[in-house]
Design a protein around this motif. Structure first.
Motif, mmCIF file in Angstrom:
data_model
loop_
_atom_site.group_PDB
_atom_site.id
_atom_site.type_symbol
_atom_site.label_atom_id
_atom_site.label_comp_id
_atom_site.label_asym_id
_atom_site.label_seq_id
_atom_site.Cartn_x
_atom_site.Cartn_y
_atom_site.Cartn_z
ATOM 1 N N UNK A 1 0.820 -1.397 -0.297
ATOM 2 C CA UNK A 1 0.081 -0.038 -0.023
ATOM 3 C C UNK A 1 0.860 1.238 -0.016
ATOM 4 N N UNK A 2 0.470 2.229 -0.620
ATOM 5 C CA UNK A 2 1.115 3.563 -0.803
ATOM 6 C C UNK A 2 0.868 4.584 0.154
ATOM 7 N N UNK A 3 1.906 5.125 1.032
ATOM 8 C CA UNK A 3 1.693 5.671 2.226
ATOM 9 C C UNK A 3 0.862 6.990 1.918
ATOM 10 N N UNK A 4 0.936 7.464 0.740
ATOM 11 C CA UNK A 4 0.062 8.663 0.046
ATOM 12 C C UNK A 4 -1.501 8.771 0.165
ATOM 13 N N UNK A 5 -1.833 7.228 0.268
ATOM 14 C CA UNK A 5 -3.400 7.100 0.166
ATOM 15 C C UNK A 5 -3.769 6.641 1.356
ATOM 16 N N UNK A 6 -3.009 6.827 2.348
ATOM 17 C CA UNK A 6 -3.451 6.336 3.690
ATOM 18 C C UNK A 6 -3.194 7.434 4.823
ATOM 19 N N UNK A 7 -4.241 7.713 5.767
ATOM 20 C CA UNK A 7 -3.988 8.417 6.849
ATOM 21 C C UNK A 7 -3.652 7.744 7.946
ATOM 22 N N UNK A 8 -2.700 8.074 8.859
ATOM 23 C CA UNK A 8 -2.349 7.479 9.828
ATOM 24 C C UNK A 8 -3.313 7.032 11.144
ATOM 25 N N UNK A 9 -4.067 8.334 11.216
ATOM 26 C CA UNK A 9 -5.079 8.391 12.459
ATOM 27 C C UNK A 9 -6.295 7.236 12.330
ATOM 28 N N UNK A 10 -7.017 7.272 11.194
ATOM 29 C CA UNK A 10 -7.751 6.236 11.024
ATOM 30 C C UNK A 10 -7.265 4.690 10.992
ATOM 31 N N UNK A 11 -6.200 4.676 10.624
ATOM 32 C CA UNK A 11 -5.704 3.252 10.482
ATOM 33 C C UNK A 11 -5.051 2.876 11.931
ATOM 34 N N UNK A 12 -4.482 3.760 12.934
ATOM 35 C CA UNK A 12 -4.238 3.755 14.036
ATOM 36 C C UNK A 12 -5.708 3.230 15.134
ATOM 37 N N UNK A 13 -6.350 4.016 14.714
ATOM 38 C CA UNK A 13 -7.932 3.730 15.434
ATOM 39 C C UNK A 13 -8.229 2.513 14.994
ATOM 40 N N UNK A 14 -8.524 2.030 13.938
ATOM 41 C CA UNK A 14 -8.808 0.883 13.374
ATOM 42 C C UNK A 14 -8.042 -0.474 14.103
ATOM 43 N N UNK A 15 -6.735 -0.237 13.960
ATOM 44 C CA UNK A 15 -6.063 -1.266 14.534
ATOM 45 C C UNK A 15 -6.181 -1.560 16.062
ATOM 46 N N UNK A 16 -6.205 -0.389 16.679
ATOM 47 C CA UNK A 16 -6.518 -0.611 18.365
ATOM 48 C C UNK A 16 -7.974 -1.216 18.325
ATOM 49 N N UNK A 17 -9.192 -0.608 17.649
ATOM 50 C CA UNK A 17 -10.334 -1.221 18.059
ATOM 51 C C UNK A 17 -10.287 -2.861 17.509
#
Length: 141
Positions: free
Chosen positions: A61-77
């Motif tokens: 996955x390309x970093x430019x297409x992803x925002x870290x905050x939602x990914x972090x929240x999703x991972x912890x969820x």
């Protein structure tokens, strides 16, 4: 220490504390749901192997297409859902499902987590930031 790093440290401490509460009794838990010691071993091996494979998938996955905050929240969820899943499962088959879910959560969470720390590093304080981060985390997990 940068605010983002402090937030990640706090969340990391809570996740690892939860895991470390479960880890010593994991084999007993597996026996309680009808499994054997070999099931406990295979489930941990399954988690490690799947996590390793999934890291290579996430790397695509390309970093430019992803925002870290939602990914972090999703991972912890996802971690929270998996840990709660331990309460309701009753067969070793579901144990493997949860281990797979945890592997997915880990591979979703950790690359973004590391990226946020890397972005938040102050020039000349990289080693200090990582040393403090791992020191605090080690003391509380």
């Amino acid at each position: 220490m940068h605010r983002n790093v402090r937030l990640l440290l706090g969340s990391s401490i809570f996740i690892h504390m939860g895991f470390n509460v479960l880890a010593p009794v994991y084999a007993i838990y597996v026996q309680h749901i009808g499994g054997q010691l070999i099931d406990a071993s295979f489930s941990v091996g399954f988690y490690a192997l799947l996590r390793g494979i999934l890291y290579f998938v996430v790397a695509k996955f390309k970093d430019s297409h992803l925002s870290h905050r939602p990914i972090l929240f999703g991972g912890y969820l996802m971690y929270a859902v998996a840990y709660l899943g331990y309460i309701i499962i009753d067969t070793p088959v579901w144990l493997f499902v949860i281990q797979g879910w945890l592997a997915l959560a880990d591979t979703i969470l950790n690359p973004s987590w590391s990226a946020v720390i890397a972005i938040s590093l102050q020039t000349g304080k990289e080693r200090e930031t990582y040393a403090k981060f791992y020191g605090y985390r080690s003391m509380f997990e």
